[in-house]
Every structure is written in C-alpha cells, then in structure tokens.
Design a protein around this motif. Structure first.
Motif: not given
Length: 255
Positions: A45-51
């Motif tokens: 949720n938080w790391v993979r897409y750069g958030h």
C-alpha cells in the motif's frame, strides 16, 4: 537508514494480547502512522507506489504496521486471536510501544476504518487521513465484510474477470492467508454516527473518483466537523496505486 525502500528493516513488537506484529519505518521527523488495507500489506500500500517516500520527503517519519493476519505480522488461525475491534487496539499498542504523543494518523480502506475507530475511541493525532473509505463503510461494516467472507469461503469458484475473481487474484499476489483473513473479519467494528460527528481534529477523506465500494467519501467528510473531501483518479483497487494519493496526503499534512 535503508538505502532503498525494498530494504526497509522489519521491526516487531507484542500487541495488547501478546500477538507479534510487524512494522516498517521510512524517513525522519514528525511521526505519521499509516495503516494498510484488507488483504494488503504496508509494503504494497505505502512503499511500492511511492506514497511513503513522498511523505517522508516532506520531513515525516512514516511508520507502517502490518495488520494482524497480514504481511509479516503473526497470522494465527485461532479465532480467539481476533477479538472485536482488535485492529484499533493494535494501533493503540503500536503508539504506546513507540512512545508517540505528538503524531499524525491515517490509513487506506480497512486501514482508514481502523484509523477512524481509533479516533472515535480517543486517539488524538494532530491530523488524520481516511483514504479509500466512505460513510457506509464506517457506520455499517457488515456489508463489505459479507463480500469478503463470500470470496474467502468460495475460493477458486469465481468467473474470470469478475470482482470476486480479481479480489482472489490480489489475495494470491500478496500471498495472503485465507484462514487468518477470514478471522480478521470478526474484528470489524461499526462507528456510530454521533462518534464520527465528535471527532474534532482536521481529517482528510480522500478516495478514487470511481470508488464507491464503501459508500460516499464526500458524505463522510461532511459529517466530520473539520473534514475535507479529496478526489483522486481511480476506483478502490487502482486509486491506491496512483501518485496522486501520496501527493494528497503529503500536501494535507504540510499545511
């Protein structure tokens, strides 16, 4: 500090009932606890897409737990390990474990609902973010919970391309534990309308333009005394992959 997001070390602690939970951190500065959605993980949720990276770049220490039954946290199969409202209790246990007194709090989907449960039960972050969640999903958890219960108890039976098939496909990609996740459904807790109306801090309610899985995000924002409604591209599954989510959270926190 880890040289890349994929190297974020796993930290562990024992929650209120002794169940071992995992969390990761990124960045330095003001603490922000971010909770992931059902079936998912902190990394997805938080790391993979750069958030998390976008938020950390604004001077935040982003703390990302894996919910019980998910990711690198314990996945017990005993139903007794999933008491009512346990996910909010886990959130309070993490805050106590880290000694946080001045912090912000947020989540996506089930993570957003968990953040709302914590606010309703007395958590006092400076600001809060409830993403991928609408008013129906806060007031009445049984509807969405029933959908997931049907998927988890009928795995392998859904026609390719249907919402249920896509949900099952996501379960496989994150290597979720169906038994543990079925038990997680028993932790779901409704939040009464009057409890939502009593939440005093600024809260960003942000959801995909085509996300109506949990009812109206705008209606939830309107019910909060200091709620703000934000819209990003996508539906419930795709909005969390969009860079606009991390940007919206970072900008809200930086005001």
């Amino acid at each position: 500090m880890a040289s890349s997001p994929t190297e974020l070390p796993i930290h562990r602690f024992n929650s209120f009932d002794g169940v071992e939970l995992a969390y990761r951190e990124m960045g330095e500065g003001r603490p922000l606890v971010l909770i992931h959605g059902y079936f998912s993980t902190a990394m997805v949720n938080w790391v993979r897409y750069g958030h998390a990276g976008k938020i950390a770049d604004r001077g935040y220490r982003v703390i990302m737990p894996d919910l019980r039954g998910h990711g690198d946290s314990a996945r017990p199969h005993d139903p007794a390990a999933y008491p009512h409202d346990a996910l909010a209790d886990d959130g309070f246990a993490l805050i106590e474990h880290l000694g946080l007194t001045d912090y912000d709090l947020g989540g996506y989907s089930l993570g957003g609902r968990t953040a709302m449960r914590m606010l309703a039960r007395g958590a006092k972050p400076g600001r809060a973010i409830v993403a991928g969640m609408g008013l129906d999903g806060i007031l009445n958890t049984a509807g969405r919970g029933g959908y997931f219960r049907r998927v988890l108890t009928n795995l392998g039976s859904f026609e390719r391309g249907t919402p249920e098939w896509l949900t099952e496909a996501f379960l496989k990609t994150v290597q979720g534990d169906p038994v543990a996740l079925l038990n997680v459904l028993d932790t779901f807790a409704d939040t009464p309308r009057e409890a939502v109306e009593a939440i005093a801090m600024p809260v960003l309610i942000v959801a995909g333009k085509d996300d109506d899985d949990n009812g109206s995000a705008e209606a939830l924002a309107d019910l909060l005394p200091h709620g703000r409604h934000g819209v990003i591209p996508g539906n419930h599954m795709s909005a969390v992959t969009r860079p606009e989510l991390g940007i919206a959270i970072a900008e809200f926190l930086s005001e």
